[in-house]
Design a protein around this motif. Sequence first.
Motif, PDB file in Angstrom:
ATOM      1  N   ASP A  96       0.823  -1.201   0.000  1.00 19.98           N
ATOM      2  CA  ASP A  96       0.000   0.000   0.000  1.00 19.98           C
ATOM      3  C   ASP A  96       0.862   1.258   0.000  1.00 19.98           C
ATOM      4  O   ASP A  96       1.943   1.291   0.587  1.00 19.98           O
TER       5      ASP A  96
ATOM      6  N   GLY B 196      -2.883  -0.760  -2.447  1.00 19.04           N
ATOM      7  CA  GLY B 196      -3.816   0.346  -2.376  1.00 19.04           C
ATOM      8  C   GLY B 196      -3.113   1.679  -2.506  1.00 19.04           C
ATOM      9  O   GLY B 196      -1.908   1.791  -2.284  1.00 19.04           O
TER      10      GLY B 196
ATOM     11  N   THR C 174      -6.277  -3.933  -6.801  1.00 17.51           N
ATOM     12  CA  THR C 174      -7.681  -4.251  -7.067  1.00 17.51           C
ATOM     13  C   THR C 174      -8.641  -3.434  -6.209  1.00 17.51           C
ATOM     14  O   THR C 174      -9.842  -3.405  -6.493  1.00 17.51           O
ATOM     15  N   GLN C 175      -8.140  -2.767  -5.158  1.00 22.17           N
ATOM     16  CA  GLN C 175      -8.992  -1.946  -4.315  1.00 22.17           C
ATOM     17  C   GLN C 175      -9.119  -0.537  -4.901  1.00 22.17           C
ATOM     18  O   GLN C 175      -8.201  -0.046  -5.563  1.00 22.17           O
TER      19      GLN C 175
ATOM     20  N   SER D  62      -8.429  -0.479 -11.074  1.00 20.54           N
ATOM     21  CA  SER D  62      -9.501  -0.475 -10.074  1.00 20.54           C
ATOM     22  C   SER D  62     -10.255   0.852 -10.160  1.00 20.54           C
ATOM     23  O   SER D  62      -9.874   1.751 -10.907  1.00 20.54           O
TER      24      SER D  62
END
Length: 239
Positions: free
Chosen positions: A48, A65, A82-83, A100
């Motif tokens: 992230d 993220g 994917t978030q 995403s």
Amino acid sequence: MPSITINGMENITNKKFDNVIVNGAAIFPDGFQALRVQVDGTVRCNGDFVCESIRCNGSSRFFGGMDIKELYCEGSLISSGTQPVKIGQIYCNGATKFFSDILTDTIDISGSLNTEKDCNLTAQKIFCDGSIIVNGDINADMLNADGYIFANTINSKKVYINSQPGRKLKKLLTRKPDTAISLISADEIELINVKASKVVGKNIKIGSGCVIESVECSGELSIDENAVVSEILGDYQKA
């Protein structure tokens, strides 16, 4: 928090910084957090990424993220997570690609922004004199484009799209979709050189070069003589 400048090739295991400057090649295997990041080389972030401001003049790829207040891109940036990514303001004169959903306040694209299939773009304000290709839906309070816009559907309060291809735009549209926008819905709509299946709004101006299958209007409607509209519905007045 420490600051770091990377001139060679480094694998960075620290996760919190004040300033990060990358002139060489940096890999962050576990992600990282920083106040300010400048990329003039290459960055790969496998976790992230949280940042106040990032300026990418080189090449960056993020696999986790993203939570960013300001993104400036004049190089290449890819977000493969994917978030949904959260970015307060996006300014792009380079090339960006997202895998995403994108959640942002203001987006200003002079280069290109692309998303993968079924990814949506949600913003308060969208400005574009480059290319935005969203293979999902665009939801915005205001969309103003003197460039190319494509999405499955566009939902907004006010939409202006002028897709007359200039020299710069032609260079950006090497992968322009051939299909039409399924739906453009807004209170105020003005379109030039746009291809859409359905346009629904209150006050609508269909300009030169448009090809629209169906227009549904509840206010004032204007259609240029060089536009093609197959069907007109609604209780409207000619402007």
